[in-house]
Design a protein around this motif. Structure first.
Motif, short mmCIF file in Angstrom:
data_model
loop_
_atom_site.label_atom_id
_atom_site.label_comp_id
_atom_site.label_asym_id
_atom_site.label_seq_id
_atom_site.Cartn_x
_atom_site.Cartn_y
_atom_site.Cartn_z
N ARG A 64 -2.80 68.65 -8.30
CA ARG A 64 -3.14 68.93 -9.71
C ARG A 64 -2.58 67.85 -10.62
NH1 ARG A 64 -0.03 71.78 -12.85
NH2 ARG A 64 0.91 72.89 -11.11
N TRP A 65 -1.35 67.43 -10.39
CA TRP A 65 -0.74 66.36 -11.20
C TRP A 65 -1.54 65.07 -11.05
CZ3 TRP A 65 4.96 67.15 -9.29
CH2 TRP A 65 5.51 68.25 -9.93
N ARG A 66 -1.91 64.74 -9.79
CA ARG A 66 -2.69 63.52 -9.55
C ARG A 66 -4.01 63.55 -10.31
NH1 ARG A 66 -5.49 63.42 -4.09
NH2 ARG A 66 -6.73 64.84 -5.35
N ASP A 67 -4.74 64.65 -10.19
CA ASP A 67 -6.04 64.76 -10.86
C ASP A 67 -5.89 64.73 -12.38
OD1 ASP A 67 -7.07 64.94 -8.32
OD2 ASP A 67 -7.43 67.11 -8.40
N GLU A 68 -4.85 65.37 -12.88
CA GLU A 68 -4.60 65.41 -14.32
C GLU A 68 -4.30 64.01 -14.87
OE1 GLU A 68 -2.14 68.47 -17.07
OE2 GLU A 68 -1.02 67.60 -15.40
N LEU A 69 -3.46 63.26 -14.17
CA LEU A 69 -3.10 61.92 -14.65
C LEU A 69 -4.24 60.93 -14.48
CD1 LEU A 69 0.63 61.78 -13.65
CD2 LEU A 69 -0.33 61.90 -15.93
N ILE A 70 -5.05 61.09 -13.45
CA ILE A 70 -6.24 60.24 -13.31
C ILE A 70 -7.18 60.49 -14.48
CG2 ILE A 70 -8.35 59.90 -11.96
CD1 ILE A 70 -6.65 60.17 -9.44
N ALA A 71 -7.37 61.74 -14.86
CA ALA A 71 -8.23 62.06 -15.99
C ALA A 71 -7.68 61.47 -17.29
CB ALA A 71 -8.40 63.57 -16.12
N LEU A 72 -6.36 61.52 -17.47
CA LEU A 72 -5.75 60.94 -18.67
C LEU A 72 -5.93 59.43 -18.71
CD1 LEU A 72 -2.43 62.99 -18.86
CD2 LEU A 72 -4.40 63.17 -20.39
N LEU A 73 -5.79 58.76 -17.57
CA LEU A 73 -6.00 57.32 -17.52
C LEU A 73 -7.46 56.96 -17.73
CD1 LEU A 73 -3.64 56.36 -14.57
CD2 LEU A 73 -3.39 55.70 -16.98
N ALA A 74 -8.36 57.76 -17.15
CA ALA A 74 -9.79 57.49 -17.30
C ALA A 74 -10.23 57.64 -18.75
CB ALA A 74 -10.59 58.42 -16.41
N ALA A 75 -9.59 58.55 -19.48
CA ALA A 75 -9.94 58.74 -20.88
C ALA A 75 -9.60 57.52 -21.72
CB ALA A 75 -9.23 59.97 -21.44
N GLN A 76 -8.67 56.70 -21.24
CA GLN A 76 -8.29 55.48 -21.97
C GLN A 76 -9.20 54.31 -21.65
OE1 GLN A 76 -4.14 54.84 -20.95
NE2 GLN A 76 -3.68 55.39 -23.06
N ALA A 77 -9.97 54.40 -20.58
CA ALA A 77 -10.82 53.29 -20.15
C ALA A 77 -11.96 53.09 -21.14
CB ALA A 77 -11.37 53.56 -18.76
N PRO A 78 -12.43 51.84 -21.28
CA PRO A 78 -13.57 51.61 -22.18
C PRO A 78 -14.84 52.25 -21.62
CG PRO A 78 -13.05 49.62 -20.97
CD PRO A 78 -11.98 50.62 -20.65
N ARG A 79 -15.74 52.61 -22.50
CA ARG A 79 -17.01 53.17 -22.06
C ARG A 79 -17.80 52.10 -21.32
NH1 ARG A 79 -19.56 55.78 -27.30
NH2 ARG A 79 -21.23 54.57 -26.40
N LEU A 80 -18.65 52.54 -20.41
CA LEU A 80 -19.40 51.62 -19.57
C LEU A 80 -20.27 50.67 -20.39
CD1 LEU A 80 -20.19 50.67 -16.75
CD2 LEU A 80 -21.93 52.46 -16.72
N ASP A 81 -20.97 51.19 -21.39
CA ASP A 81 -21.85 50.32 -22.17
C ASP A 81 -21.07 49.24 -22.91
OD1 ASP A 81 -20.69 52.22 -23.85
OD2 ASP A 81 -22.43 52.31 -25.19
N ARG A 82 -19.89 49.56 -23.40
CA ARG A 82 -19.06 48.56 -24.09
C ARG A 82 -18.53 47.52 -23.12
NH1 ARG A 82 -15.90 53.04 -27.57
NH2 ARG A 82 -17.60 53.53 -29.00
N ALA A 83 -18.13 47.96 -21.94
CA ALA A 83 -17.64 47.03 -20.93
C ALA A 83 -18.75 46.07 -20.49
CB ALA A 83 -17.08 47.79 -19.73
#
Length: 149
Positions: free
Chosen positions: A83-102
């Motif tokens: 659960r911690w792993r999945d939660e922190l991956i989601a938090l990091l993914a939320a910081q990533a740029p959107r695909l269209d912008r990248a």
């Protein structure tokens, strides 16, 4: 009916330490993300502080440590580490740029290929009247991923 007691040496688990080459800024960044998230969802507590959770999750992600191994050494369950792993991956993914912008950024820098989900997608830009946005034909999650050449 007889009652048997387990001996203490039969129930103890062995814990080993390993070196995890991470900068303190990486651990602090992940711990700060978790602290802000816990505050936003009004979570009252976790069994371990955010800094230790961050180290456990980074060990799982960086060295592919088994969840059960990390859980046993930290006195938590395997499902808690998952659960911690999945939660922190989601938090990091939320910081990533959107695909269209990248993809726009790649196009501005004259990118010739785009690597998405570990798949190399080479494309050729059309010329003349046929010049339009290219698509790789690779479908992911029921959507076509645009590739920029």
């Amino acid at each position: 009916m007889t009652k048997s007691k387990e001996r203490a040496e039969d129930t103890c688990s062995l814990v080993y330490q390993c070196r995890l080459p991470l900068s303190s800024s990486t651990v602090n960044h992940l711990a700060d993300l978790l602290r802000r998230h816990l505050k936003s969802i009004r979570s009252r507590w976790r069994i371990l502080p955010p800094g230790k959770i961050a180290v456990i999750v980074l060990a799982v992600l960086r060295h592919d440590q088994r969840l059960a191994d990390m859980a046993g050494g930290s006195s938590v369950s395997e499902s808690t580490v998952r659960r911690w792993r999945d939660e922190l991956i989601a938090l990091l993914a939320a910081q990533a740029p959107r695909l269209d912008r990248a993809l726009r950024k790649v196009a501005r820098h004259d990118g010739e290929v785009v690597l998405i989900d570990g798949t190399l997608i080479p494309t050729q830009r059309r010329t003349g009247r046929a010049d339009r946005r290219n698509y790789s034909g690779c479908e992911h999650d029921d959507r076509v991923v645009p590739a920029v050449a």
